[in-house]
Design a protein around this motif. Structure first.
Motif, PDB file in Angstrom:
ATOM      1  N   UNK A 112      56.856  12.223  41.371  1.00 24.19           N
ATOM      2  CA  UNK A 112      57.214  13.155  41.321  1.00 24.19           C
ATOM      3  C   UNK A 112      58.153  13.643  41.287  1.00 24.19           C
ATOM      4  N   UNK A 113      59.211  13.680  40.327  1.00 31.74           N
ATOM      5  CA  UNK A 113      60.606  13.666  40.040  1.00 31.74           C
ATOM      6  C   UNK A 113      61.421  15.084  40.646  1.00 31.74           C
ATOM      7  N   UNK A 114      62.303  14.908  41.347  1.00 30.48           N
ATOM      8  CA  UNK A 114      62.878  16.478  41.868  1.00 30.48           C
ATOM      9  C   UNK A 114      64.063  17.048  40.439  1.00 30.48           C
ATOM     10  N   UNK A 115      63.298  17.390  39.863  1.00 30.79           N
ATOM     11  CA  UNK A 115      64.623  17.354  38.529  1.00 30.79           C
ATOM     12  C   UNK A 115      65.579  17.903  38.666  1.00 30.79           C
ATOM     13  N   UNK A 116      66.880  18.362  38.849  1.00 31.54           N
ATOM     14  CA  UNK A 116      68.585  18.358  39.044  1.00 31.54           C
ATOM     15  C   UNK A 116      68.316  19.566  37.809  1.00 31.54           C
ATOM     16  N   UNK A 117      68.774  20.769  38.015  1.00 28.93           N
ATOM     17  CA  UNK A 117      69.040  21.632  36.999  1.00 28.93           C
ATOM     18  C   UNK A 117      70.040  21.233  35.889  1.00 28.93           C
ATOM     19  N   UNK A 118      71.184  20.186  35.957  1.00 26.90           N
ATOM     20  CA  UNK A 118      71.897  19.895  34.970  1.00 26.90           C
ATOM     21  C   UNK A 118      71.475  18.707  34.148  1.00 26.90           C
ATOM     22  N   UNK A 119      69.869  18.194  34.485  1.00 26.75           N
ATOM     23  CA  UNK A 119      69.520  16.955  34.636  1.00 26.75           C
ATOM     24  C   UNK A 119      69.484  16.721  33.070  1.00 26.75           C
ATOM     25  N   UNK A 120      70.198  15.836  32.645  1.00 24.86           N
ATOM     26  CA  UNK A 120      70.040  15.476  31.106  1.00 24.86           C
ATOM     27  C   UNK A 120      68.318  14.100  30.477  1.00 24.86           C
ATOM     28  N   UNK A 121      67.559  13.977  29.821  1.00 27.13           N
ATOM     29  CA  UNK A 121      66.585  13.460  30.403  1.00 27.13           C
ATOM     30  C   UNK A 121      67.351  12.116  30.157  1.00 27.13           C
ATOM     31  N   UNK A 122      68.324  11.610  29.640  1.00 25.37           N
ATOM     32  CA  UNK A 122      68.824  10.052  29.776  1.00 25.37           C
ATOM     33  C   UNK A 122      68.588   9.932  31.353  1.00 25.37           C
TER      34      UNK A 122
END
Length: 595
Positions: free
Chosen positions: A549-559
């Motif tokens: 389960x990835x810890x998605x950064x708040x500024x992440x893009x889908x790419x």
């Protein structure tokens, strides 16, 4: 019976109101240990399993009580072991005093057993004050200064006492040349900036249309003032991770944590604001603050050495946060246009909806976000929480809603592994009537949390409230580093460095006479928390969580996330493809730049 130097050290600690000292025995402090026996263990000696844990416990005690923490260790290896915990205190600005032994004065300089140059060892971590007591008359001055400087400057100080001196008769400093007497009082006035500077800050706030406030742990005593100013300016308030417990997350304009572990609303708040006020924070990651030149900025901090960093602030106000804000508030005009505030509240509402969806995204076997999501609403309003470093810190930062008188902390600046369990032990000795929760990964648990369960088993029956819950994310992976490898390096998991051995955490707790619970399916998460929260003794809850389960950064893009997830595909394509599609359908609307 004469009073020894060891006796006097303990007496002076009692006079300062020190109630416990966290430590581990060794012959370099035998004179102190003998004094403890004669003093009927006052202040109380709390035995950790390792000197590093003793230092962490002193840090946890100081963080959650607001009082100075004290730890002790023997000469040589004992003093060396303290260092990591002491650096944690120094970097998070926590008052801790270390009292350590040294080889006998007659042997110093002779390459004697366990002789280490302690001044050099502590030169950095106790840079504000590190002193060796060579004669009894140096006391009480050096001990008083160690406590006073640690408290006033919110830092680490160290007192080195050679083993032979500890056993000698104490002699007070006399009224004579080259003697330094001392006194006990510890009081000072809270400072307020010059009125002219406060006027300049008010002008900037009044001129802005889109005000953002960032608070850190230095704003903890100014929650009412921050709230009042936020209402006047229509600001949203983001929180540095060490300031997570400054304001309630039930307030609709509180955007939550900021930074790599932060929330999307906090990122948007900083991206879109035209005015920034930072109160009591030294948040280091300027890339999560407004673009340079886009916002006018003000900083308030008590420490003049920490002012003016991280951002080109137009006004720097050195002073106590609450008193400075009280001087500022009467000069600030209420903003009638509340569209900025409305947009912030809308973003916050949407964020919590996204968090709930992410928590209920399927995983194999348990989504770690679900563990924290289910805990949040169940927490007592007076809970004390300590998150360990690693992926657990991500979920703590994003899913746990602070409310009531909750307190929470972690190793904010050093970001060291291992303080979660000793933090709550220290908290329990300072606040024994409050429930405590350590939220840790299995890496940190194997590193040192397991041993400190023995400390919990040794002392828990003395606590007014026996509730101490240790939650372990059991995924057999050093998960945060694994994701850093994927996201930053684009490489798959390197198993020899990342894979952890299997261990029965809940079963081990039961062997120690504690309660142990294991949850292996999503539907078991809520009931496991319920059982842990009503336990009549400390409890270890072991959650079998999915490391993918990835810890998605708040500024992440889908790419960017797709690149990270592709690295999983190379490792285990069938399972990863399912995970990728699940997250794509549930999370894509949350990410900018979606395909």
């Amino acid at each position: 019976m004469s009073t020894t130097v060891g006796d006097y050290v303990l007496q002076r600690l009692r006079d300062w109101g020190v109630e416990q000292v966290f430590g581990y025995a060794g012959d370099g402090i035998n004179g102190l240990l003998s004094a403890w026996q004669k003093a009927d263990n006052q202040p109380r000696f709390i035995q950790a399993r390792h000197e590093e844990m003793a230092a962490f416990e002193a840090v946890g005690y100081a963080k959650f009580t607001g009082r100075v923490g004290v730890c002790t260790a023997t000469s040589g290896p004992g003093a060396i072991h303290l260092l990591n915990g002491l650096y944690d205190a120094k970097l998070d600005h926590v008052p801790v005093v270390a009292i350590v032994g040294q080889t006998a004065r007659s042997a110093m300089g002779g390459s004697y057993q366990q002789e280490v140059d302690l001044h050099t060892l502590f030169k950095d971590v106790a840079a504000e004050y590190c002193e060796t007591v060579m004669v009894a008359e140096q006391l009480p001055n050096v001990l008083d200064r160690a406590i006073r400087i640690a408290t006033a400057r919110r830092t680490v100080t160290a007192l080195i006492i050679p083993s032979d001196l500890q056993e000698l008769e104490y002699a007070a400093p006399s009224h004579a040349f080259k003697m330094v007497p001392s006194s006990m009082d510890l009081s000072w006035s809270a400072s307020v900036p010059d009125p002219e500077q406060v006027d300049r800050a008010a002008e900037i706030l009044n001129a802005g249309d889109r005000v953002a406030i960032l608070v850190g742990q230095g704003a903890r005593g100014a929650a009412a003032e921050v709230t009042e100013l936020a209402e006047l300016t229509g600001a949203g308030v983001a929180k540095a991770l060490l300031g997570k417990d400054v304001l309630s997350d039930e307030l609709p304009w509180v955007t939550g944590s900021i930074g790599l572990l932060g929330t999307r609303p906090s990122y948007e708040l900083m991206t879109d604001c035209d005015t920034l006020l930072v109160v009591g924070s030294n948040f280091p990651y300027s890339q999560f603050l407004p673009e340079f030149g886009k916002a006018r900025a003000i900083q308030i901090d008590l420490d003049p050495t920490m002012i003016g960093m991280r951002y080109p602030f137009e006004v720097n106000l050195v002073g106590d946060a609450a008193r400075t804000l009280r001087a500022l508030i009467p000069l600030v005009r209420r903003k009638e246009d509340r569209s900025w505030r409305s947009g912030i509240e809308s973003n916050v509402t949407r964020w919590w909806e996204v968090m709930e969806r992410r928590a209920h995204t399927s995983a194999d076997p348990i989504n770690p976000e679900l563990v924290f999501h289910e805990l949040s609403a169940r927490l007592p309003s007076d809970a004390i929480l300590a998150a360990d470093s690693g992926s657990a810190a991500n979920w703590y930062a994003r899913h746990v809603k602070i409310r009531g008188t909750m307190r929470g902390s972690l190793s904010g600046t050093l970001a060291t592994m291992g303080p979660g369990v000793p933090y709550v032990i220290g908290a329990k000795f300072g606040l024994p009537d409050r429930p405590c929760y350590a939220l840790v990964g299995d890496g940190a648990m194997q590193m040192n949390g397991l041993n400190e369960l023995i400390t919990i088993a040794k002392y828990w029956q003395e606590w007014a409230d026996p509730r101490l819950v240790v939650a372990v994310l059991h995924n057999n992976d050093l998960n945060q580093v694994t994701w850093e490898l994927r996201a930053m390096g684009g490489s798959p998991q390197f198993l020899p460095s990342q894979e952890l051995p299997e261990f029965p955490y809940a079963g081990y707790a039961k062997l120690l006479g504690l309660h142990g619970i294991t949850a292996e399916k999503p539907e078991e998460v809520g009931p496991a928390w319920d059982e842990a929260l009503r336990s009549d003794r400390p409890c270890v809850v072991e959650f079998r969580t999915d490391p993918a389960v990835p810890p998605i950064p708040p500024h992440a893009t889908w790419d960017q996330m797709e690149k990270a997830l592709e690295s999983i595909v190379r490792g285990d394509s069938d399972r990863a493809a399912v995970i990728k599609e699940g997250f794509k359908s549930k999370v894509q609307e949350f990410l900018p730049g979606k395909s």
